[in-house]
Design an enzyme around this catalytic site. Structure first.
Site, short mmCIF file in Angstrom:
data_model
loop_
_atom_site.label_atom_id
_atom_site.label_comp_id
_atom_site.label_asym_id
_atom_site.label_seq_id
_atom_site.Cartn_x
_atom_site.Cartn_y
_atom_site.Cartn_z
N ARG A 170 5.83 3.67 -7.59
CA ARG A 170 6.04 2.96 -6.32
C ARG A 170 7.45 3.10 -5.79
O ARG A 170 8.01 2.15 -5.24
CB ARG A 170 5.70 1.48 -6.46
N TYR A 196 -12.15 -1.74 -8.69
CA TYR A 196 -11.96 -2.10 -7.28
C TYR A 196 -13.26 -1.90 -6.49
O TYR A 196 -13.56 -2.69 -5.58
CB TYR A 196 -10.83 -1.26 -6.66
N ARG A 212 7.92 -0.86 0.17
CA ARG A 212 8.50 -1.86 1.07
C ARG A 212 9.92 -2.28 0.76
O ARG A 212 10.57 -2.90 1.57
CB ARG A 212 7.60 -3.11 1.08
N ASP A 257 -3.06 6.59 -2.24
CA ASP A 257 -3.52 5.45 -3.03
C ASP A 257 -4.71 5.87 -3.88
O ASP A 257 -5.44 6.79 -3.52
CB ASP A 257 -3.92 4.27 -2.14
O1 1CP Z 1 5.32 5.57 -4.59
C1 1CP Z 1 4.25 5.68 -5.21
O2 1CP Z 1 4.11 5.28 -6.38
C2 1CP Z 1 3.10 6.44 -4.55
C3 1CP Z 1 2.06 5.73 -3.92
C4 1CP Z 1 1.07 4.81 -4.60
C5 1CP Z 1 0.45 4.89 -5.87
C6 1CP Z 1 0.71 5.86 -6.99
C7 1CP Z 1 0.52 3.70 -3.93
C8 1CP Z 1 0.91 3.27 -2.58
N1 1CP Z 1 -0.46 3.17 -4.72
C9 1CP Z 1 -0.52 3.84 -5.92
C10 1CP Z 1 -1.43 3.62 -7.03
C11 1CP Z 1 -2.25 2.38 -7.09
N2 1CP Z 1 -2.89 1.72 -6.06
C12 1CP Z 1 -2.58 1.73 -8.30
C13 1CP Z 1 -2.19 2.19 -9.67
C14 1CP Z 1 -0.83 1.78 -10.07
C15 1CP Z 1 -0.62 0.28 -10.24
O3 1CP Z 1 -1.15 -0.31 -11.19
O4 1CP Z 1 0.11 -0.27 -9.38
C16 1CP Z 1 -3.40 0.62 -7.98
C17 1CP Z 1 -4.00 -0.39 -8.93
C18 1CP Z 1 -3.60 0.63 -6.56
C19 1CP Z 1 -4.43 -0.33 -5.77
C20 1CP Z 1 -3.63 -0.99 -4.72
N3 1CP Z 1 -3.26 -0.36 -3.57
C21 1CP Z 1 -3.05 -2.27 -4.74
C22 1CP Z 1 -3.18 -3.31 -5.89
C23 1CP Z 1 -4.21 -4.31 -5.54
C24 1CP Z 1 -4.50 -5.36 -6.61
O5 1CP Z 1 -4.42 -6.55 -6.27
O6 1CP Z 1 -4.85 -5.03 -7.76
C25 1CP Z 1 -2.33 -2.42 -3.55
C26 1CP Z 1 -1.57 -3.63 -3.08
C27 1CP Z 1 -2.46 -1.21 -2.82
C28 1CP Z 1 -1.82 -0.85 -1.52
C29 1CP Z 1 -0.67 0.07 -1.64
N4 1CP Z 1 -0.69 1.30 -2.27
C30 1CP Z 1 0.53 1.93 -2.14
C31 1CP Z 1 1.38 1.03 -1.40
C32 1CP Z 1 2.80 1.33 -1.01
C33 1CP Z 1 0.61 -0.12 -1.11
C34 1CP Z 1 1.07 -1.33 -0.32
C35 1CP Z 1 0.65 -1.17 1.11
C36 1CP Z 1 1.60 -1.79 2.06
O7 1CP Z 1 1.44 -2.97 2.30
O8 1CP Z 1 2.48 -1.07 2.57
#
Ligand code: 1CP
Length: 353
Positions: A36, A161, A40, A85
């Protein structure tokens, strides 16, 4: 796939530090990138957020490229992870997906044989074409020493999910499905395993130089289920990719896997094991072969708080793995309130030897 159809960028092995480390070399100081790292906590990321919703950002190559490059410009990370994602895969197969402010992803849940019918595997590769276009552009735009990482969620984590319809505290629906409707669950897992492998090969063919598989929730399973639904599908994905792209290193992240991570590394055949926050790197190192690369595992909370404690803990992790292949990273993603200068201090602390 024949050699002739592979893009020129894939010929010959790259000497980028991250790729050397992922192939088992003890590079010193260890290469560094952060989960990540695009997000943000960066003001330039927040500025782009106003322009388009999350899915549009993932699916518009110029935006995805820009968001991937932002942390590279600031910090010169050794790895650039594609801005995308793990839920793009179910979306690309036809499941409804939206991201809501403050709530995260929301999907129309898949819980029955009938629900599975929304998934159309034939449309997946076309639907992810913008992702591949972003990777192609990134290969042209990244600095010479920065390696490009593609990724996917592991089948079980993505299934969590898809079945829950979003994030969850207890994963009650998927656990009920595993016991009460094993045929639906197994069909879903087969679809995900096949399409994850196929999608990742598509990412590699578009320019990804290494792949990370995020298994954020596999650790909720008891050992036998962990073997069956985390280790086995991951092994199949590794086998499929390796048969086509033997030189591309594969990183597995079995988060919350505890002592099962050693068996995961051995049986899946991944090149690198990403450690979560609770893993003690030196202890894990004793449980796995010397040639296996370890990635991780600073607590994102320590990065958030910064100061002397950050430098000390980062160097403790780095130094405890000196002499073996290591990629410095966090144990989970950067927290969105992290001051950007703490990330700069971390990278400097790791590179200062
Ligand atoms: O910078 C990076 O790492 C690249 C982008 C990236 C990656 C590798 C994003 C962007 N998401 C992910 C992987 C991801 N997405 C995982 C695996 C890693 C981890 O455990 O964090 C998971 C579980 C998700 C699912 C997901 N997508 C969630 C979690 C939800 C939950 O409650 O379990 C969320 C909040 C997202 C949205 C998301 N994905 C990425 C970003 C920057 C965001 C936030 C969106 C925003 O509001 O800008």
């Amino acid at each position: 796939m024949t050699q002739a159809s592979t893009p020129a960028v894939h010929t010959g092995r790259s000497d980028k530090p991250l790729l050397r480390a992922l192939r088992g070399e003890a590079v010193w100081p260890p290469p560094v990138w952060l989960m990540r790292q695009a997000g943000r906590y960066l003001p330039e990321f927040r500025a782009m957020r106003e322009q388009a919703d999350f899915l549009t950002r993932c699916m518009t190559p110029e935006i995805a490229v820009e968001l991937t490059l932002q942390p590279i410009r600031r910090y010169g990370m050794d790895g650039a992870i594609l801005f995308s994602d793990i839920l793009i895969l179910p979306w690309a197969m036809g499941q409804d997906l939206r991201f809501e402010e403050g709530r995260g992803p929301i999907l129309t849940p898949i819980r029955t044989e009938e629900d599975l019918k929304v998934l159309d595997e034939d449309r997946m590769m076309d639907a992810v074409e913008p992702v591949r276009e972003a990777l192609r552009r990134l290969r042209r735009e990244l600095p010479e020493q920065t390696a490009l990482l593609g990724f996917a969620g592991s089948p079980f984590t993505v299934a969590c999910y898809m079945v829950e319809g979003g994030g969850s505290r207890d994963f009650a629906h998927i656990r009920a499905m595993m016991q009460q409707k094993p045929s639906v669950f197994n069909k879903l897992m087969d679809i995900l395993t096949r399409n994850t492998a196929k999608m990742l090969c598509g990412q590699i063919e578009a320019g990804a130089e290494a792949i990370m598989l995020f298994d954020s929730w596999g650790g909720i399973l008891p050992p036998e289920a962990f073997r069956q639904y985390v280790i086995e599908p991951t092994r199949q994905i590794v086998e499929y990719i390796r048969a086509r792209h033997p030189d591309v290193p594969l990183v597995g992240f079995p988060r919350l896997g505890g002592v099962m991570v050693a068996e995961y590394a051995e049986k899946t055949g991944i090149n690198a094991l990403a450690l979560d926050t609770v893993a003690e790197p030196a202890k894990v190192a004793e449980m796995v072969p010397d040639t296996l690369t370890l990635q991780g595992n600073l607590d994102p909370m320590i990065l958030l708080n910064g100061g002397e404690a950050l430098v000390k803990e980062a160097r403790r992790i780095r130094d405890s793995l000196k002499g073996r292949p290591h990629v410095f990273n966090l144990g989970h993603g950067v927290i969105k309130t992290t001051p950007p200068e703490h990330v700069a201090a971390l990278v400097e602390a790791i590179r200062d030897v």
